[in-house]
Design a protein around this motif. Structure first.
Motif, mmCIF file in Angstrom:
data_model
loop_
_atom_site.group_PDB
_atom_site.id
_atom_site.type_symbol
_atom_site.label_atom_id
_atom_site.label_comp_id
_atom_site.label_asym_id
_atom_site.label_seq_id
_atom_site.Cartn_x
_atom_site.Cartn_y
_atom_site.Cartn_z
ATOM 1 N N VAL A 18 -8.588 -11.078 -2.864
ATOM 2 C CA VAL A 18 -9.972 -11.504 -3.056
ATOM 3 C C VAL A 18 -10.347 -11.436 -4.530
ATOM 4 C CG1 VAL A 18 -12.386 -11.042 -2.480
ATOM 5 C CG2 VAL A 18 -10.617 -10.779 -0.732
ATOM 6 N N VAL A 19 -10.016 -10.342 -5.166
ATOM 7 C CA VAL A 19 -10.328 -10.184 -6.591
ATOM 8 C C VAL A 19 -9.730 -11.321 -7.406
ATOM 9 C CG1 VAL A 19 -9.946 -8.745 -8.637
ATOM 10 C CG2 VAL A 19 -10.583 -7.685 -6.459
ATOM 11 N N GLU A 20 -8.500 -11.700 -7.091
ATOM 12 C CA GLU A 20 -7.829 -12.751 -7.848
ATOM 13 C C GLU A 20 -8.478 -14.112 -7.605
ATOM 14 O OE1 GLU A 20 -4.795 -13.588 -10.722
ATOM 15 O OE2 GLU A 20 -5.908 -11.814 -10.057
ATOM 16 N N VAL A 21 -8.899 -14.388 -6.376
ATOM 17 C CA VAL A 21 -9.600 -15.640 -6.096
ATOM 18 C C VAL A 21 -10.921 -15.695 -6.869
ATOM 19 C CG1 VAL A 21 -10.733 -17.032 -4.325
ATOM 20 C CG2 VAL A 21 -8.538 -15.945 -3.830
ATOM 21 N N LEU A 22 -11.681 -14.613 -6.823
ATOM 22 C CA LEU A 22 -12.964 -14.581 -7.519
ATOM 23 C C LEU A 22 -12.775 -14.744 -9.017
ATOM 24 C CD1 LEU A 22 -14.855 -11.722 -5.610
ATOM 25 C CD2 LEU A 22 -14.833 -14.185 -5.152
ATOM 26 N N GLU A 23 -11.730 -14.137 -9.558
ATOM 27 C CA GLU A 23 -11.441 -14.269 -10.988
ATOM 28 C C GLU A 23 -11.051 -15.707 -11.334
ATOM 29 O OE1 GLU A 23 -11.144 -13.167 -14.929
ATOM 30 O OE2 GLU A 23 -11.947 -12.011 -13.236
ATOM 31 N N ALA A 24 -10.253 -16.326 -10.458
ATOM 32 C CA ALA A 24 -9.810 -17.701 -10.716
ATOM 33 C C ALA A 24 -10.985 -18.674 -10.728
ATOM 34 C CB ALA A 24 -8.795 -18.123 -9.653
ATOM 35 N N LEU A 25 -12.012 -18.374 -9.954
ATOM 36 C CA LEU A 25 -13.150 -19.288 -9.829
ATOM 37 C C LEU A 25 -14.384 -18.803 -10.594
ATOM 38 C CD1 LEU A 25 -12.828 -20.265 -6.061
ATOM 39 C CD2 LEU A 25 -12.091 -21.563 -8.070
ATOM 40 N N ARG A 61 -17.437 -21.073 -11.952
ATOM 41 C CA ARG A 61 -17.432 -22.385 -11.316
ATOM 42 C C ARG A 61 -18.682 -22.561 -10.465
ATOM 43 N NH1 ARG A 61 -12.159 -24.413 -10.732
ATOM 44 N NH2 ARG A 61 -13.137 -26.164 -9.641
ATOM 45 N N GLU A 62 -19.316 -23.693 -10.609
ATOM 46 C CA GLU A 62 -20.497 -23.976 -9.798
ATOM 47 C C GLU A 62 -20.125 -24.261 -8.345
ATOM 48 O OE1 GLU A 62 -23.761 -23.855 -10.492
ATOM 49 O OE2 GLU A 62 -23.174 -22.944 -12.393
ATOM 50 N N ALA A 63 -18.999 -24.935 -8.169
ATOM 51 C CA ALA A 63 -18.565 -25.288 -6.817
ATOM 52 C C ALA A 63 -17.048 -25.360 -6.807
ATOM 53 C CB ALA A 63 -19.159 -26.618 -6.378
ATOM 54 N N ALA A 64 -16.459 -25.136 -5.653
ATOM 55 C CA ALA A 64 -15.004 -25.192 -5.519
ATOM 56 C C ALA A 64 -14.672 -25.376 -4.048
ATOM 57 C CB ALA A 64 -14.356 -23.916 -6.057
ATOM 58 N N ARG A 65 -13.452 -25.833 -3.802
ATOM 59 C CA ARG A 65 -12.958 -25.996 -2.437
ATOM 60 C C ARG A 65 -11.775 -25.056 -2.252
ATOM 61 N NH1 ARG A 65 -10.840 -30.296 -0.639
ATOM 62 N NH2 ARG A 65 -11.850 -30.246 1.398
ATOM 63 N N VAL A 66 -11.843 -24.228 -1.206
ATOM 64 C CA VAL A 66 -10.841 -23.187 -0.972
ATOM 65 C C VAL A 66 -10.355 -23.281 0.462
ATOM 66 C CG1 VAL A 66 -10.369 -20.700 -1.008
ATOM 67 C CG2 VAL A 66 -12.043 -21.675 -2.609
ATOM 68 N N VAL A 67 -9.024 -23.151 0.657
ATOM 69 C CA VAL A 67 -8.483 -23.068 2.019
ATOM 70 C C VAL A 67 -7.709 -21.757 2.156
ATOM 71 C CG1 VAL A 67 -6.446 -24.460 1.395
ATOM 72 C CG2 VAL A 67 -7.072 -24.169 3.802
ATOM 73 N N ASP A 68 -8.003 -21.038 3.212
ATOM 74 C CA ASP A 68 -7.326 -19.781 3.545
ATOM 75 C C ASP A 68 -6.358 -20.068 4.682
ATOM 76 O OD1 ASP A 68 -6.570 -17.196 4.218
ATOM 77 O OD2 ASP A 68 -8.521 -16.654 5.084
ATOM 78 N N VAL A 69 -5.077 -19.868 4.427
ATOM 79 C CA VAL A 69 -4.039 -20.216 5.399
ATOM 80 C C VAL A 69 -3.575 -18.961 6.131
ATOM 81 C CG1 VAL A 69 -1.801 -21.322 5.724
ATOM 82 C CG2 VAL A 69 -3.305 -22.080 3.860
ATOM 83 N N PRO A 95 -9.256 -34.243 0.630
ATOM 84 C CA PRO A 95 -9.297 -34.104 -0.824
ATOM 85 C C PRO A 95 -8.647 -32.789 -1.259
ATOM 86 C CG PRO A 95 -11.417 -34.827 0.022
ATOM 87 C CD PRO A 95 -10.586 -34.463 1.211
ATOM 88 N N PRO A 96 -8.024 -32.761 -2.428
ATOM 89 C CA PRO A 96 -7.302 -31.562 -2.855
ATOM 90 C C PRO A 96 -8.233 -30.361 -3.073
ATOM 91 C CG PRO A 96 -7.409 -33.157 -4.632
ATOM 92 C CD PRO A 96 -7.926 -33.846 -3.411
ATOM 93 N N PHE A 97 -7.621 -29.191 -3.062
ATOM 94 C CA PHE A 97 -8.356 -27.934 -3.146
ATOM 95 C C PHE A 97 -8.224 -27.296 -4.532
ATOM 96 C CE2 PHE A 97 -7.582 -28.588 1.320
ATOM 97 C CZ PHE A 97 -8.757 -28.163 1.932
ATOM 98 N N ASP A 98 -9.231 -26.507 -4.865
ATOM 99 C CA ASP A 98 -9.173 -25.724 -6.099
ATOM 100 C C ASP A 98 -8.318 -24.476 -5.915
ATOM 101 O OD1 ASP A 98 -11.391 -26.978 -8.006
ATOM 102 O OD2 ASP A 98 -12.196 -26.945 -5.962
ATOM 103 N N VAL A 99 -8.336 -23.921 -4.684
ATOM 104 C CA VAL A 99 -7.562 -22.709 -4.399
ATOM 105 C C VAL A 99 -6.958 -22.823 -3.007
ATOM 106 C CG1 VAL A 99 -7.616 -20.204 -4.074
ATOM 107 C CG2 VAL A 99 -9.020 -21.244 -5.854
#
Length: 302
Positions: free
Chosen positions: A120-127, A130-138, A199-203
């Protein structure tokens, strides 16, 4: 377990050694569970008693001298018995805290673990920023990764994918609990299959199954006998799912998009090698957990 003493309303008629107060119950149970191999006997005792009493755990510390009545003791005795037999506390009480949020859990989902908070920390740091982003959790399981991230990224869109309909049902309930049901789309299917063509994802983020099949029998019984095999078994080398995700994520990531994976600590070199086999990726430094073990692999596309 000798918790079936006289009813607590007997009060002064009871001998001191017959009175089961909160403090006495916790001390007895801690000692008992320690002899049964619990790695955190005091915490186990507190979490279960707080659940039976329908208290927050902190309330136990201000009620050590309170007498626990028969009905609560009987419920507690049953939880302690099952814990001594190896059942995980989180399944016994039906919940687990993760990233300061409550998650309801059942044997259909992997129990959230503190090590996964580094994801979670790494995702939050990566984004960050950012005002908006698209994320998929697999392999969403309980939904802990998607929900914790969504809680802190109010402008982001989330998709959570899992092969198990039972796991998805649990994740949906957890999202609703935290007011995020409208912001996370839940899809049933195999890995990234349900989002191919979107559409492609940011994360792309995942805590995939990464235990080698042959190692599962040697796991702690609470994990081996109670947690879902689907969420544990990573194939012969533990990297079957990881390897697929690395390859399948590339066409679904935006340029400079992020692939963030939790790994088993012995797998760092092997996972980095698999990512390096795809020149489209740029590897970042491995994230280590509080024990210094490799825990999170982070790569960007381009």
């Amino acid at each position: 377990m000798a918790l079936d003493t006289r009813d607590s309303h007997a009060g002064a008629a009871e001998k001191p050694e017959d009175v089961w107060t909160v403090g006495r119950l916790l001390n007895w149970t801690t000692s008992y569970l320690r002899t049964r191999g619990s790695e955190s006997p005091r915490l186990d005792a507190e979490v279960m008693l707080a659940s039976v009493l329908e208290w927050e755990r902190v309330q136990l510390y201000t009620h050590f001298e309170d007498v626990v009545g028969d009905r609560a003791r009987q419920g507690y005795r049953e939880l302690v018995r099952r814990r001594a037999e190896g059942a995980p506390v989180a399944y016994l009480v039906g919940r687990k805290e993760f990233y300061s949020l409550r998650f309801d859990v059942s044997p259909a989902v992997l129990i959230p673990r503190p090590e996964s908070e580094f994801v979670v920390v790494e995702v939050l740091e990566a984004l960050k920023g950012r005002e908006a982003a698209r994320v998929v959790d697999v392999g969403a399981g309980s939904g802990c990764l998607a929900i914790a991230c969504a809680h802190h990224l109010p402008q982001a869109e989330f998709v959570a994918v899992d092969l198990s309909p039972e796991a998805l049902a649990q994740a949906r309930k957890n999202a609703a609990r935290h007011g995020l049901a409208e912001r996370i789309e839940f899809l049933e299917g195999d890995l990234l299959g349900p989002v191919v063509g979107r559409p492609p994802f940011d994360v792309i983020v995942s805590n995939p199954p990464y235990i080698p099949t042959a190692d599962i029998e040697g796991l702690e019984p609470g994990v081996r006998d109670h947690e879902p095999r689907l969420a544990l078994d990573g194939g012969p080398d533990g990297l079957t799912v990881v390897t697929r995700l690395i390859a399948d994520a590339l066409p679904l990531l935006k340029p400079r998009g992020h692939l963030i994976l939790e790994i088993g600590s012995p797998q760092e070199a092997a996972v980095r090698e698999r990512i390096e086999a795809h020149p489209e990726y740029t590897l970042r430094p491995t994230i280590r957990d509080l024990n210094g073990h490799p825990r999170v692999i982070h790569a960007t596309r381009g």
